[in-house]
Design a protein around this motif. Structure first.
Motif, PDB file in Angstrom:
ATOM      1  N   THR A 437       0.892  -1.118  -0.002  1.00 51.57           N
ATOM      2  CA  THR A 437      -0.058   0.022   0.019  1.00 51.57           C
ATOM      3  C   THR A 437       0.994   1.317   0.048  1.00 51.57           C
ATOM      4  O   THR A 437       0.560   2.452  -0.330  1.00 51.57           O
ATOM      5  N   ALA A 438       2.136   1.061   0.294  1.00 54.54           N
ATOM      6  CA  ALA A 438       3.087   2.440   0.424  1.00 54.54           C
ATOM      7  C   ALA A 438       3.260   2.859  -0.925  1.00 54.54           C
ATOM      8  O   ALA A 438       3.467   4.226  -1.074  1.00 54.54           O
ATOM      9  N   GLY A 439       3.178   2.129  -2.012  1.00 59.03           N
ATOM     10  CA  GLY A 439       3.470   2.440  -3.450  1.00 59.03           C
ATOM     11  C   GLY A 439       2.277   3.127  -3.749  1.00 59.03           C
ATOM     12  O   GLY A 439       2.537   3.520  -5.150  1.00 59.03           O
ATOM     13  N   GLU A 440       1.260   3.221  -2.932  1.00 60.25           N
ATOM     14  CA  GLU A 440      -0.073   4.002  -3.599  1.00 60.25           C
ATOM     15  C   GLU A 440       0.050   5.372  -3.223  1.00 60.25           C
ATOM     16  O   GLU A 440      -1.000   6.085  -3.434  1.00 60.25           O
ATOM     17  N   ILE A 441       0.982   5.722  -2.185  1.00 53.62           N
ATOM     18  CA  ILE A 441       1.178   6.825  -1.552  1.00 53.62           C
ATOM     19  C   ILE A 441       1.859   7.894  -2.447  1.00 53.62           C
ATOM     20  O   ILE A 441       3.095   7.841  -2.676  1.00 53.62           O
ATOM     21  N   VAL A 442       1.424   9.046  -2.964  1.00 54.13           N
ATOM     22  CA  VAL A 442       2.134  10.229  -3.483  1.00 54.13           C
ATOM     23  C   VAL A 442       3.235  10.740  -2.649  1.00 54.13           C
ATOM     24  O   VAL A 442       3.291  11.024  -1.546  1.00 54.13           O
ATOM     25  N   PHE A 443       4.644  10.875  -3.187  1.00 54.82           N
ATOM     26  CA  PHE A 443       5.679  11.227  -2.606  1.00 54.82           C
ATOM     27  C   PHE A 443       5.874  10.388  -1.290  1.00 54.82           C
ATOM     28  O   PHE A 443       6.878  10.920  -0.367  1.00 54.82           O
ATOM     29  N   TYR A 444       5.902   9.106  -1.635  1.00 57.44           N
ATOM     30  CA  TYR A 444       6.083   8.273  -0.400  1.00 57.44           C
ATOM     31  C   TYR A 444       8.048   8.155  -0.450  1.00 57.44           C
ATOM     32  O   TYR A 444       8.578   8.097  -1.458  1.00 57.44           O
ATOM     33  N   PRO A 445       8.342   8.458   0.753  1.00 59.03           N
ATOM     34  CA  PRO A 445      10.003   8.845   0.877  1.00 59.03           C
ATOM     35  C   PRO A 445      10.673   7.628   0.920  1.00 59.03           C
ATOM     36  O   PRO A 445      12.000   7.629   0.749  1.00 59.03           O
ATOM     37  N   PHE A 446      10.272   6.372   0.869  1.00 60.67           N
ATOM     38  CA  PHE A 446      11.261   5.088   1.048  1.00 60.67           C
ATOM     39  C   PHE A 446      10.862   4.323  -0.217  1.00 60.67           C
ATOM     40  O   PHE A 446      10.161   4.519  -1.075  1.00 60.67           O
ATOM     41  N   GLN A 447      11.858   3.266  -0.440  1.00 56.57           N
ATOM     42  CA  GLN A 447      11.600   2.301  -1.648  1.00 56.57           C
ATOM     43  C   GLN A 447      10.048   1.659  -1.187  1.00 56.57           C
ATOM     44  O   GLN A 447       9.987   1.295  -0.236  1.00 56.57           O
TER      45      GLN A 447
END
Length: 701
Positions: A437-447
């Motif tokens: 789900t992190a990869g669905e967040i705009v400007f997520y700061p980590f890999q």
């Protein structure tokens, strides 16, 4: 004390205040008669001269007629020429026991060799230490915590190249008795005690009744993650300190090493290669063996002190291994960064694998009693496979399941497993991806690499599942989600209701960071009852991760309590195991390329070649040491008559037939309670404020 039989000699120096205690502690130590020579040399003082007398060892006890203000030293019989002395040791008052604190001794390679039988100038002032030249090959019992207080409410235990606290070997108690291990905010660290069951059941305000007829999930295990940062910190220590750290986590029990000898208060090492030098220190409960030094062959010009290898640990059996970089790396990388390499011809492990993670994994396996269960998780695909062309931020795989991008990403898993297998490291499982789900967040700061549950379902059904099934890694289990439990049961319903995808999947991974948003009974319990054939596994947790928290808190008891609370509530809701995040971090909580620092059960201070075992470490040990893989949770009925006597608890039937009960008291007051096992009897107990206890007992066959 039988393990101390076969003594050859005991050179010693004691302050007058410890002399009576020394005689009492060793009054009953049986020793064998050996041909040896003792001399007694008076301490230098103004207006006095040295005097020498001879003393023989007596049996069955030892007598020490020398007055308190003398130094007694042993000179080994010379049978094959004089033994070369080792370099002098020097006192180091910078940190604790054996080079990490006041009164410690540390060999300095630049110092000249000792000469003329004189004692080292620094170590001549060491108090409370003994060298026992011993032919025995083992020593029983644990070593106590070298406690340090950093002002955060509780203690850490300091470990160095020369010393680390250990546990007593876990032995099942006699029928009708139990053993209890206790840790507390007040300072206990897995402290062992014994007791007997009573036959007259009392009615305490808080009463637990065991019911082994009720059986629940079986336990997979407990462990942590070998990230790049963990590896960097472990390898920043000396080899001897590294060994202590890995044994602290993974070993069941240690064995004395066969290293070279070193001396503290005697002038030379014994010439006999059959003898060992044992070091003892004065501890609150008496004298304790701290480790061994093997003998140096005659005429050896120099011997490097070998550390004790008696380091029983908390027996981790689960290890999570990131596939390439995470935020807990010092750079961003993958294994296939060559643009358009769909066949992965340029796939290569990096130095972070070959020089860091792989050696540590192999060393951990070498000290573990049983094979470790490794499982791997990728954070991101190579950027040329991603829709946003970056390792961070919102982005997913290009194309759609079944196409060349998804097939290449599935092949990436297989190549990773292939490459690690070349180093004799095989994996129990892989997760489909860390926090999709992190990869669905705009400007997520980590890999990250974004997946919806529908996308993950189809990728598994068409690409990853078949790739694993058609490879030599067909027995590697596949875990979905690997993300916050707030996504359950929805994520599992989407993925597992597809029969093709479900046929490739074994379990569901969960993280703890948003647990406060997700009631456990409405997430984990429901998911288990909907999909009972798929295990639940906690795959990541760490403290100090919220922006309002301090990152590293040395001695933070509450952080350990949070771990135990999470483990108990998870286990009581069908979770089969619990995995911590980084095995070890530095004083800042890193390194971390994005400065996303967190805390860890072990914090390393490489400048002093020491590491600190936090309360979190011991909380984890209350589970990992005593609940082995294959244990099964059993029923535990609760009867409570008081409003403020809340205890958290869980009970297990081990594969060997013993019962394990863990009791956590997070309140600031002591709580009296009772435990009934209808087949054995009744335990009357008290859970001190801010404490955790593990009980272990046998049931009738």
């Amino acid at each position: 004390m039988e393990a101390l039989g076969g003594l050859v000699s005991i050179p010693l120096q004691l302050a007058s205040g410890h002399w009576d205690r020394f005689q009492e502690s060793f009054a009953n130590v049986a020793v064998s008669r050996e041909s040896s020579h003792w001399s007694e040399v008076a301490k230098p003082s103004s207006g006095s001269s040295s005097a020498a007398q001879s003393h023989e060892l007596s049996s069955p006890g030892l007598t020490f007629p020398a007055p308190p203000d003398t130094v007694t030293s042993y000179h080994a019989p010379q049978k094959a020429g004089p033994a070369a002395p080792l370099p002098c040791t020097q006192q180091d008052t910078a940190g604790g026991f054996f080079g990490s604190g006041p009164g410690a001794c540390r060999r300095r390679p630049s110092e000249p060799c000792c000469s003329g039988g004189a004692m080292g100038p620094g170590c001549a002032s060491v108090l409370g230490w003994l060298l026992l030249a011993q032919a025995a090959s083992r020593v029983a019992g644990g070593r106590p915590c070298d406690a340090k207080d950093f002002g955060h409410g509780s203690l850490v235990c300091a470990c160095s190249a020369m010393y680390c606290d250990t546990l007593d070997p876990v032995v099942l108690p006699a029928p009708g008795t139990y053993v209890k291990y206790e840790s507390s905010k007040a300072g206990k660290r897995l402290e062992r005690s014994e007791g007997s069951f009573q036959h007259n059941t009392k009615t305490p305000d808080f009463h637990l009744t065991l019911d082994t007829a009720q059986r629940y999930q079986k336990v997979k295990g407990f462990g942590g993650s070998v990230t790049d940062s963990a590896a960097i910190n472990i390898q920043s220590l000396s080899k001897d300190a590294q060994n202590h750290l890995l044994r602290s986590y993974f070993s069941e029990e240690g064995e004395p090493g066969a290293g070279r000898c070193c001396w503290l208060v005697g002038p030379v090492c014994p010439a006999s290669p059959a003898a060992e030098i044992w070091l003892l220190r004065l501890v609150p409960r008496g004298w304790e063996a701290a480790g061994s030094r093997g003998a140096v062959p005659p005429n050896t010009p120099q011997g490097r002190p070998s550390p004790p290898t008696l380091s029983p640990g908390i027996e981790y059996n689960l290890v999570r291994v990131p596939m390439a970089s995470t935020d807990f790396s010092i750079r961003l990388y993958t294994y296939a960064d060559a643009e358009g390499d769909f066949e992965l011809k340029h796939f290569n492990l990096t130095e972070e694998d070959t020089r860091m993670k792989i050696p540590i994994l192999r060393a951990a396996q070498a000290v573990a009693k049983r094979p470790l269960s490794l499982y791997a998780s990728p954070w991101t695909s190579p950027v040329w496979m991603k829709t946003n062309g970056a390792m961070t931020g919102r982005g997913t795989l290009k194309g759609s399941p079944g196409d060349k991008y998804h097939q290449a990403w599935a092949k990436y898993f297989i190549r990773f497993l292939d490459e690690y297998a070349k180093y004799n490291l095989t994996f129990w499982a892989v997760t489909a991806g860390n926090e999709p789900t992190a990869g669905e967040i705009v400007f997520y700061p980590f890999q990250c690499l974004g997946f919806s549950p529908e996308h993950q379902r189809d990728f598994i059904a068409q690409d990853l599942g078949p790739a694993l099934a058609n490879s030599s890694h067909r027995n590697v289990q596949l875990i979905i989600l690997d993300d916050q439990r707030v996504m359950l049961p929805y994520w599992a319903q989407v993925v597992l209701k597809d029969p093709v995808a479900a046929s490739y999947i074994s379990g569901i991974g969960i993280h703890w960071y948003l647990d406060f948003l997700a009631p456990i009974d409405l997430t984990l319990s429901i998911t288990h009852h909907l999909f009972p054939d798929y295990f639940l596994l906690s795959t990541e947790a760490s403290t100090g991760s919220y922006f309002w928290e301090p990152r590293v808190v040395l001695g933070g008891w509450d952080r350990g309590s949070k771990y135990s609370h999470s483990i108990l509530t998870n286990l009581n809701n069908y979770v089969t195991g619990w995995t911590d995040w980084n095995l070890a971090l530095d004083l800042e909580g890193g390194p971390n390329w994005s400065k996303n620092y967190v805390d860890s059960p072990i914090i390393v201070d490489s400048s002093k070649d020491v590491f600190y075992k936090q309360p979190m470490f011991y909380h984890l040990g209350h589970f990992s040491k005593f609940i082995p893989e294959g244990s099964q949770r059993v029923g535990l009925a609760v009867s409570k008559k008081c409003r403020r006597c809340d205890l958290e608890h869980s009970a297990f039937l081990r594969p060997d037939g013993a019962i394990v009960l863990v009791v956590l008291n997070r309140s600031p007051v002591d709580v009296s309670f009772g435990v009934s096992d209808p087949r054995v009897g009744f335990i009357e107990a008290t859970a001190p404020s801010d404490s955790i206890q593990t009980f272990l007992w046998r049931q009738p066959a």
